[in-house]
Structures are given as C-alpha cells and as structure tokens.
Design a protein around this motif. Structure first.
Motif, PDB file in Angstrom:
ATOM      1  N   LEU A  45      -7.010   1.229  -8.783  1.00  5.79           N
ATOM      2  CA  LEU A  45      -8.056   0.218  -8.613  1.00  5.79           C
ATOM      3  C   LEU A  45      -9.022   0.235  -9.793  1.00  5.79           C
ATOM      4  O   LEU A  45      -9.453  -0.822 -10.279  1.00  5.79           O
ATOM      5  CB  LEU A  45      -8.800   0.457  -7.300  1.00  5.79           C
ATOM      6  CG  LEU A  45      -8.041   0.046  -6.036  1.00  5.79           C
ATOM      7  CD1 LEU A  45      -8.661   0.704  -4.801  1.00  5.79           C
ATOM      8  CD2 LEU A  45      -8.011  -1.470  -5.881  1.00  5.79           C
ATOM      9  N   HIS A  64     -10.346   0.378   2.938  1.00  2.00           N
ATOM     10  CA  HIS A  64     -11.413  -0.201   2.128  1.00  2.00           C
ATOM     11  C   HIS A  64     -12.644   0.696   2.131  1.00  2.00           C
ATOM     12  O   HIS A  64     -13.301   0.882   1.096  1.00  2.00           O
ATOM     13  CB  HIS A  64     -11.755  -1.591   2.674  1.00  2.00           C
ATOM     14  CG  HIS A  64     -12.652  -2.390   1.803  1.00  2.00           C
ATOM     15  ND1 HIS A  64     -13.972  -2.643   2.117  1.00  2.00           N
ATOM     16  CD2 HIS A  64     -12.440  -3.004   0.601  1.00  2.00           C
ATOM     17  CE1 HIS A  64     -14.523  -3.381   1.164  1.00  2.00           C
ATOM     18  NE2 HIS A  64     -13.621  -3.609   0.236  1.00  2.00           N
ATOM     19  N   SER A  98       0.814  -1.224   0.000  1.00  2.00           N
ATOM     20  CA  SER A  98       0.000   0.000   0.000  1.00  2.00           C
ATOM     21  C   SER A  98       0.843   1.267   0.000  1.00  2.00           C
ATOM     22  O   SER A  98       0.376   2.333  -0.389  1.00  2.00           O
ATOM     23  CB  SER A  98      -0.913   0.028   1.224  1.00  2.00           C
ATOM     24  OG  SER A  98      -0.167   0.212   2.428  1.00  2.00           O
ATOM     25  N   TRP A 101      -4.753   5.617  -4.712  1.00  2.00           N
ATOM     26  CA  TRP A 101      -4.995   4.250  -5.154  1.00  2.00           C
ATOM     27  C   TRP A 101      -6.262   4.081  -5.974  1.00  2.00           C
ATOM     28  O   TRP A 101      -6.360   3.130  -6.770  1.00  2.00           O
ATOM     29  CB  TRP A 101      -5.035   3.302  -3.948  1.00  2.00           C
ATOM     30  CG  TRP A 101      -3.684   2.848  -3.504  1.00  2.00           C
ATOM     31  CD1 TRP A 101      -3.007   3.228  -2.376  1.00  2.00           C
ATOM     32  CD2 TRP A 101      -2.818   1.936  -4.186  1.00  2.00           C
ATOM     33  NE1 TRP A 101      -1.780   2.606  -2.319  1.00  2.00           N
ATOM     34  CE2 TRP A 101      -1.638   1.803  -3.415  1.00  2.00           C
ATOM     35  CE3 TRP A 101      -2.921   1.207  -5.370  1.00  2.00           C
ATOM     36  CZ2 TRP A 101      -0.573   0.976  -3.800  1.00  2.00           C
ATOM     37  CZ3 TRP A 101      -1.865   0.387  -5.756  1.00  2.00           C
ATOM     38  CH2 TRP A 101      -0.716   0.274  -4.978  1.00  2.00           C
ATOM     39  N   CYS A 136     -10.431  -4.323  -4.548  1.00  2.00           N
ATOM     40  CA  CYS A 136      -9.544  -4.127  -3.402  1.00  2.00           C
ATOM     41  C   CYS A 136      -9.521  -5.403  -2.569  1.00  2.00           C
ATOM     42  O   CYS A 136     -10.485  -5.723  -1.872  1.00  2.00           O
ATOM     43  CB  CYS A 136     -10.026  -2.947  -2.566  1.00  2.00           C
ATOM     44  SG  CYS A 136      -8.993  -2.601  -1.122  1.00  2.00           S
TER      45      CYS A 136
END
Length: 361
Positions: free
Chosen positions: A183, A213, A149, A179, A222
């Motif tokens: 994604l 999340h 991450s 991110w 994810c």
C-alpha cells in the motif's frame, strides 16, 4: 442541537464499457496477444481494456515498470483502435501474497517454477510483482489497480469446531503486515489498490474489509473493487453495500449471477460444479443482479471509474457474452444531467419574501 448534512457528491457519468481480459486469454488468436485482442474488443464496441498484469501474453509487468517507451508503445497501439487501458489487475500476485498452507499445492501452479514449494520465496515474488505493477500503472497514467487480498482465515470460515481465541485476529494482523508495504508503494506511485471483495479471500464482505482497513491504519490507498455477483452468491445486500462503502469503491466489475436454493443445496453448493450449484455466475442480463439500481447508485454517489465487463458464465460462450456485455453496459450507463427537472417552475425570491413565507417578522 444543530446537524449539518454532508454535501452530496457531484453526479457522475460512468466510463465504459471496459473488458477484463483475464478470462479471455488463450493460445489461439485473437486472444493470444494484446494487439489482436484490442482489435477484437474495439470491434465489439469496448472503449477500454482491463489488463491482467500477470498474463505475459498481453503484458510484461517488469518491462512496463521500468520502460516508458514500452508503456508508450502500448498506449499508442491501443489508441489506434480507439482504446485505452482502464486499469491493471494483479489478482494472482495478491492471492499469492497470503496463502494458507492448505492451498499451497494448488496455488503453487500460479507461481513460476523457481519459487514453487517455497512459501517464503513465493510471497516475496508476489510482493515484488505487486510493486512493479504499481510502478507500471504510474507509467501508464493509471490511478486504480485491482487485486485479491489472499487468505489465511478462509479454511476456518464456519466456526465448528470452535475457533481458538485470537485465530482470526492473528490472521488479519499478518494480512495487514504483508499488505502495508505494498500500500505504501502504491501511495508512492499515486495508485489506489482496490481489493475485490470475493468469497475465498479474507476480504469477502463489508465486515472483513473493515477489519483489514482498520489494521492498515485506514490507509488512503486501500480501496474496493465492487463486483455484485459475489454478493448474490453470499446473499449480501449489494445495494446497501454501495451506500455504506461508496467512499472506498474505485473499481467496478460488471458481472451477473443467480442464486436458486433448493431442498438439496444452498450457499455452500454441495461441492457441485458451477453449472449444478444453487449460486452460479451468468452472462450479463441472464442473472438476478439489479444493474439498473447499481448504475443509478454509482452515478448518484459520483463514482468516477470504469464499468468493466468480467465474463464468467456457466452456460453461455465467451464470445457471445462479450458481444452482449458491451451493449448491456452501454445501455446501463446513465449520462447524468446538469439540470434540475423542475427548474422551469423556479422563481427569483429574496430574503424578505422568505421571511414572509415562514411567518418571521
């Protein structure tokens, strides 16, 4: 009040063994090219390779993202050894997507020379390569991709001095902002992005995964790369973790570890080398991880992915660790049954007989 139990997932036989190549890359044969390492891995009994997309000795991520011929050549070469690619990993790219300034100098060494000393350029380089790796995964017919991450909040792990209000929230907001486009790019390619839950990353346990999340809107791509060794070092219950996050776990690193606290050190390790820490990584079977329980839970929960050896040991050499690791994984994979063991004692019965058994008129 009526309750309805959720239908249990079908039992699943794990795929494996695969081997993560990141720790084996070297200038010397057989660890300096994909054909050579493939021959070596097949000879040890591995069925797949987990390929680090950043390692140019093994893989050209930009070429793989754009050339189906290149991808077909790789899969054909591996097939000649009885191998496939289980997944691509993008840990270095993920790490460089989010770097706290305290780590700038150290993490710059992972980046090409032209972006060193320029955090914004380094971040863009990492983002571009994550997207390329997702495109390469699709060309290779893969559905899962591993990563880190990165971290903004890790230097503030221990709350003294008191963390300013909003510090952690801001860090995770920015992490999610960086991110989300990746994604979405993974979604376009049909690839699940699996974050390795790992100390030094902002996603290092269940709570931090949930914080992230939520911020990415529960993004369908994810997922989690499960590695129990990192939970041993944190003293986190990894079996409970499997039950809680079973719907998110899509990759599995089979790596052992041990935690032996003393009167002198514990989880934080006293700044000691790996061999002198209370918590340290070990070769498979030499540590404290309950792999029988882990493989049982994964089979029970219907995990459909690979079991991939990750060799990191402070004592045993890598060749021995790989040879023993392949056999260890084979021994732990459970070929699941399609029978119920007491079926022989079953008998046909109709509704009238059921009512009689229950005393229902």
């Amino acid at each position: 009040m009526h309750t309805h139990s959720k239908q249990a997932p079908a039992l699943q036989t794990l795929k494996g063994p695969s081997i993560h190549l990141a720790q084996f890359s070297d200038a010397a044969a057989p660890f300096n090219s994909l054909p050579a390492v493939a021959e070596w891995a097949a000879g040890l009994g591995f069925k797949a390779l987990q390929v680090p997309a950043w390692d140019e000795r093994f893989f050209n991520v930009e070429l793989a993202a754009t050339s189906q011929d290149y991808c077909d050549e790789i899969t054909g070469m591996l097939a000649s050894h009885g191998l496939v690619i289980s997944e691509l990993t993008t840990h270095i790219f993920g790490q460089l997507l989010a770097v706290h300034p305290a780590y700038d100098a150290m993490f710059d060494t992972f980046a090409p020379v032209q972006v060193r000393g320029n955090a914004q350029a380094r971040t863009e380089w990492a983002r571009r390569n994550l997207v390329l790796a997702a495109q390469a995964s699709r060309r290779l017919g893969l559905t899962e991709m591993g990563t880190f991450s990165g971290s903004f909040a890790w230097p503030y792990l221990f709350p003294f001095p008191q963390r300013p209000e909003g510090l952690i929230e801001t860090a995770f907001d920015e992490l999610a902002r960086r991110w989300l486009p990746v994604l979405d790019a993974c979604d376009e390619q049909g690839v699940n992005l699996c974050f390795e839950i790992h100390p030094s990353e902002d996603l290092h346990d269940g709570v931090t995964f949930e914080m992230f999340h939520e911020r990415v809107g529960g993004h369908a791509r994810c997922g989690i790369l499960f590695d129990p060794s990192h939970f041993v070092l944190q003293q986190l219950n990894y079996l409970d973790y499997l039950d809680i996050y079973k719907d998110h776990i899509r990759m599995f690193h089979v790596k052992d570890a041990e935690f032996n606290p003393t009167g002198r050190q514990g989880i934080y390790g006293g700044y000691q080398s790996w061999v002198n820490r209370a918590g340290r990584f070990r070769s498979l079977g030499d540590g404290q991880v309950d792999f029988k329980a882990i493989f049982s839970k994964l089979a029970h929960h219907g995990y459909q992915g690979w079991a991939a050896l990750e060799w990191e040991c402070c004592l045993k050499d890598q060749q021995t660790g790989a040879r023993e690791g392949a056999a260890f994984i084979k021994q732990h994979i459970i070929p699941v049954t399609d029978k119920i063991f007491d079926d022989f004692a079953g008998a046909a019965i109709d509704q009238r007989q059921i009512n009689t058994l229950l005393g229902i008129a």
